[in-house]
Scaffold this active site. Structure first.
Site, PDB file in Angstrom:
ATOM      1  N   GLU A 166       1.487   4.202  -2.896  1.00 16.92           N
ATOM      2  CA  GLU A 166       1.269   4.752  -4.258  1.00 16.92           C
ATOM      3  C   GLU A 166       2.579   5.222  -4.886  1.00 16.92           C
ATOM      4  O   GLU A 166       2.822   5.010  -6.076  1.00 16.92           O
ATOM      5  CB  GLU A 166       0.259   5.900  -4.223  1.00 16.92           C
TER       6      GLU A 166
ATOM      7  N   HIS B 286     -13.543   8.479  -1.856  1.00 11.72           N
ATOM      8  CA  HIS B 286     -13.692   7.522  -2.957  1.00 11.72           C
ATOM      9  C   HIS B 286     -14.623   8.071  -4.028  1.00 11.72           C
ATOM     10  O   HIS B 286     -15.312   7.329  -4.699  1.00 11.72           O
ATOM     11  CB  HIS B 286     -14.230   6.181  -2.443  1.00 11.72           C
TER      12      HIS B 286
ATOM     13  N   PRO C 205       0.392  10.657  -2.879  1.00 15.21           N
ATOM     14  CA  PRO C 205       1.774  10.280  -2.522  1.00 15.21           C
ATOM     15  C   PRO C 205       2.638  10.004  -3.754  1.00 15.21           C
ATOM     16  O   PRO C 205       3.870  10.092  -3.674  1.00 15.21           O
ATOM     17  CB  PRO C 205       1.591   9.007  -1.683  1.00 15.21           C
TER      18      PRO C 205
ATOM     19  N   GLN D 190      -5.654   2.394  -6.618  1.00 15.08           N
ATOM     20  CA  GLN D 190      -6.985   1.848  -6.318  1.00 15.08           C
ATOM     21  C   GLN D 190      -8.109   2.890  -6.413  1.00 15.08           C
ATOM     22  O   GLN D 190      -9.201   2.587  -6.871  1.00 15.08           O
ATOM     23  CB  GLN D 190      -6.968   1.201  -4.935  1.00 15.08           C
TER      24      GLN D 190
ATOM     25  N   ASP E 232      -8.398   9.308  -5.598  1.00  9.82           N
ATOM     26  CA  ASP E 232      -8.300  10.145  -4.400  1.00  9.82           C
ATOM     27  C   ASP E 232      -6.983   9.919  -3.637  1.00  9.82           C
ATOM     28  O   ASP E 232      -6.531  10.790  -2.919  1.00  9.82           O
ATOM     29  CB  ASP E 232      -9.453   9.829  -3.443  1.00  9.82           C
ATOM     30  N   PHE E 233      -6.413   8.706  -3.799  1.00 12.34           N
ATOM     31  CA  PHE E 233      -5.230   8.364  -3.005  1.00 12.34           C
ATOM     32  C   PHE E 233      -3.933   8.451  -3.791  1.00 12.34           C
ATOM     33  O   PHE E 233      -2.914   7.925  -3.374  1.00 12.34           O
ATOM     34  CB  PHE E 233      -5.393   6.946  -2.433  1.00 12.34           C
TER      35      PHE E 233
ATOM     36  N   LEU F  41       0.855  -1.175   0.000  1.00 12.34           N
ATOM     37  CA  LEU F  41       0.000   0.000   0.000  1.00 12.34           C
ATOM     38  C   LEU F  41       0.900   1.237   0.000  1.00 12.34           C
ATOM     39  O   LEU F  41       1.166   1.824   1.034  1.00 12.34           O
ATOM     40  CB  LEU F  41      -0.906  -0.028   1.239  1.00 12.34           C
TER      41      LEU F  41
END
Lengths: 311, 454
Positions: free
Chosen positions: A43, A112, A72, A65, A68-69, A41
């Protein structure tokens, strides 16, 4: 992956689980753990590894995934991937694809649901595509994988289940940088991409059932490079234009499209350039009525069509 | 010109001695434009003479007060020019920009707006938003209108607030494309003043162009019809002629004159005259000459009916109708009774020439006391001319035609000419009219053949 051994997948839960949206389901069984790589996990490392692999001859398809994430990995994307070709004087390229689901309307709540594609369209050296039609999705993915430069491949979450279409089994490509004219028309142009193409079509159908008018609908498909030619020729033909996207208005793609039209097609305009966009709210709420309130509906678009048509 | 905190207020100039107001034509500059001193700002139409108003100072236009088609009294504000460097265009409401007095020209001064948007709207604050929308046409509409020479004001817009939309103007262009081309008017030989039975001179105070005296119901347009926007001149002619017929009960009297002696004099001099002057000697100056003499003997014909008063004009200023490609204009020979025949001929030639090249001044078309018209050059034998307001009579000379006439019980061939005189029956009766016309006829028939024209 069958046709080209260089193609590999990496990301969180892409292998054993087959992706949270089951996009890569069954691929690890078929191609093995090294070509369908379950990543930690992280990015930043997913993109960093993809860049490294591509420098060593692979054609990586990295999955983030949720868009939004992705932050990084922003340094890897912006400072490394997007600049590799320029930095190396053309000696190296960075043929990676970064797949990421984006958009809301599925009760994904704050982290999300975001549509932050405009952050990426601002970066020269990075290509951004956001297909909504199944045929386009396969054809653009094929183009993106074989494109020598990094391509952001954005998939709207609502499309995974809500949109079905027949797709040819054989290999084919849809060129990056070409918009799709979904409906031809002469009285107004509506430019959209992603899920909102569906909403626009619904609004246009509702309008044209009651009014004698023909409205041209353009699905951008490719956000960067932007198909200015198709946009401009349509606006020159119709004289009125509306841009619809789920992302908020300020700094969104609609602003860039508006500016291009104002610069290049001003003498042909017969009304103000209208932008329909999400509200200036930090995130999409989870509660169903609030989420509904957040999202522009086909009725809202229909009302805007009425106003612009009457102008 | 007066100064305000915003800049220099530019006033409607006095374009002629008796000019009291002017109608604004096209603005050549817009709010925000930088203008040099003497640069043309706006066209002003007075009595069908279009003049450009030059900027009296250099600077930036910060407000435009009068709109196209608006009639503004002499001295009334038309715009404001700021001579300074940094200019906030019409930041203040119009009352502040112009001062109260000038602002009172405006329908209503708007409240001062606090934001900086819509400066121009505030400067034109006497318009409501609907009106603004109606005239605020989009880029493509303006472009198409210009390309196809269409006056947007003439199109009923289907957009918000009556705005003319792209489809409105495309429909208009399509309609015109299928319409037959109107036949061009016959060109008039340059030395022939006027050819129409009606003559025009604009009223002292022209009413607004958009307010016809008799608003007629809109005419149904059939497929294939051609719809043309009338020029300002055409609209003024229409307005003036309608008003003249309504104002003055017209009576027309005809007489014929034997032109033998005039023909003899003209034939004797015409070659020498053409050589010396560079243009042809026509019958028209001869008629003007005898009319000016007759007007001295019949002062009521050289007069104005003024609500129960009769104003007998001392000056004898003869208006001569000049036909143009797209209308008619009546320049005036001032002091025609003080000129000899050659002087009159030169005046007619000069005025006709300047009328056709659009170089008449406002004074050139003002102050007529009686009007002469020459439809005879096109072969007209009878006409019922319409009086130029506020005059009392108008005389047309018809074609000079050789006819068999009875003289002393013998048939003779003579160059004959009909005279058509319309009078304002409020002031003149048949007696005065026929006596005046008879005097003109007698003067023509007894024109001294030994007289020199010089």
């Amino acid at each position: 992956m069958e046709h080209d051994e260089r193609v590999m997948i990496l990301g969180e839960d892409v292998g054993k689980r087959g992706g949270v949206f089951r996009v890569t389901d069954g691929l690890q069984e078929k191609f093995g753990e090294l070509r369908v790589l379950d990543s930690p996990l992280s990015e930043s490392s997913i993109i960093g590894v993809a860049i490294g692999a591509s420098a060593n001859g692979m054609l990586p398809v990295a999955e983030i995934q949720f868009l939004d994430f992705i932050h990084p990995a922003m340094n890897q994307i912006m400072s490394e991937a997007a600049k590799t070709r320029y930095r190396s004087g053309g000696d190296f390229s960075c043929p990676i694809v970064i797949r990421a689901p984006y958009g809301g309307g599925i009760h994904g709540a704050l982290y999300h649901s975001q549509s932050i594609e405009a952050l990426f369209t601002h970066i020269p050296g990075l290509k951004v595509v956001a297909p909504i039609d199944p045929y386009d999705a396969k054809g653009l993915l094929s183009s993106a994988i074989h494109d020598p430069d990094p391509v952001m491949f954005l998939e709207h979450k609502r499309a995974y289940r809500a949109i079905r279409g027949d797709v040819p089994d054989e290999m084919y490509t849809v060129p990056i940088g070409k918009a799709r004219v979904v409906r031809e028309g002469t009285d107004m142009t509506i430019i959209s991409y992603g899920w909102y193409v569906q909403e626009v079509l619904e609004a246009v159908d509702a309008y044209t059932q009651q009014q004698q008018a023909s409205i041209e609908v353009i699905d951008l498909r490719s956000l960067r490079p932007l198909d200015s030619e198709t946009i401009l020729s349509s606006v020159i033909k119709t004289g009125k234009v509306m841009i619809v996207h789920e992302a908020n208005k300020f700094g969104g793609l609609g602003g860039e499209i508006s500016a291009i039209i104002a610069e290049e097609a001003f003498p042909y305009l017969d009304g103000p350039i209208v932008r329909i966009a999400g509200p200036e709210v930090p995130a999409m709420p989870y509660a169903a009525p609030l989420e509904k309130a957040f999202l522009t509906s086909a009725d809202d678009i229909r009302a805007a069509i009425d106003r612009l048509a009457a102008y | 010109m007066s100064s305000t905190t915003q800049g220099t207020t530019i006033a409607m100039p006095k374009l002629g001695e008796s000019v009291t107001e002017g109608t604004l034509g096209s603005w050549l500059k817009a709010v925000g434009d930088v203008v040099e001193k003497y640069e043309p700002l706006v066209e002003v139409v007075t009595d069908k003479v279009t003049a450009e108003i030059p900027a009296p100072v250099s600077g930036t236009i910060v407000a435009i007060v009068g709109d196209e088609g608006e009639t503004i009294p002499v001295g009334g504000a038309i715009c404001v020019i700021n001579e300074g460097g940094d200019v906030a265009v019409a930041e203040a409401p119009i009352t502040e920009v112009l001062g109260d007095e000038a602002a009172s020209q405006q329908a209503a001064a708007p409240p001062a707006a606090s934001d900086r948007h819509g400066d121009e709207e505030r400067a034109r604050a006497d318009r409501d938003e609907q009106e603004m929308l109606r005239i605020r046409s989009s880029p493509i509409v303006r472009r198409l209108a210009e390309e196809h020479e269409i006056d947007l004001a003439s199109i009923a817009g289907s957009g918000i607030g009556g705005r003319v939309t792209k489809s409105d103007i495309l429909a208009e262009i399509e309609q015109r494309r299928h319409a037959p081309v109107a036949p061009a008017q016959a060109q008039v030989p340059p030395t022939v003043p006027a050819q129409q039975p009606a003559t025009i001179q604009p009223p002292i105070a022209p009413p607004p162009l958009h307010a016809p005296i008799h608003p007629a119901p809109p005419v149904e347009i059939w497929p294939g019809d051609e719809v043309i926007d009338a020029s300002i001149m055409r609209r003024q002619i229409a307005e003036h002629m309608s008003r003249s017929v309504q104002t003055a009960p017209h009576v027309t009297v005809w007489m014929e004159a034997d032109m033998s002696q005039v023909v003899a004099v003209r034939n004797r001099y015409k070659d020498e005259f053409a050589r010396r002057e560079g243009f042809s000697l026509t019958y028209f100056p001869f008629l003007i000459r005898v009319v000016t003499q007759a007007l001295r003997d019949f002062p009521d014909v050289n007069a104005v009916w003024d609500n129960g008063r009769i104003i007998r004009r001392k000056a004898v200023n003869i208006g001569v109708a000049v036909a143009l490609e797209d209308g008619l204009i009546v320049p005036v020979i001032h002091g025609a009774d003080e000129k000899n025949l050659v002087g009159i001929a030169r005046s007619v030639h000069d005025l006709a020439e300047r009328a056709r090249t659009n170089r008449l001044s406002a004074d050139d078309v003002r102050g007529g006391t009686f009007t002469l018209n020459n439809p005879g050059t096109l072969g007209s034998l009878f006409s019922t001319p319409i009086i130029v307001q506020p005059q009392s009579a108008i005389l047309s000379m018809e074609a000079v035609v050789k006819r068999a006439v009875v003289i002393d019980d013998a048939i003779a061939i003579r160059p004959m000419m009909n005279l058509s005189l319309s009078i304002d029956h409020r002031l003149l009766d048949g007696l005065a009219a026929t006596r005046f016309l008879a005097a003109v006829k007698t003067s023509l028939e007894s024109y001294p053949t030994d007289s020199s024209i010089y």
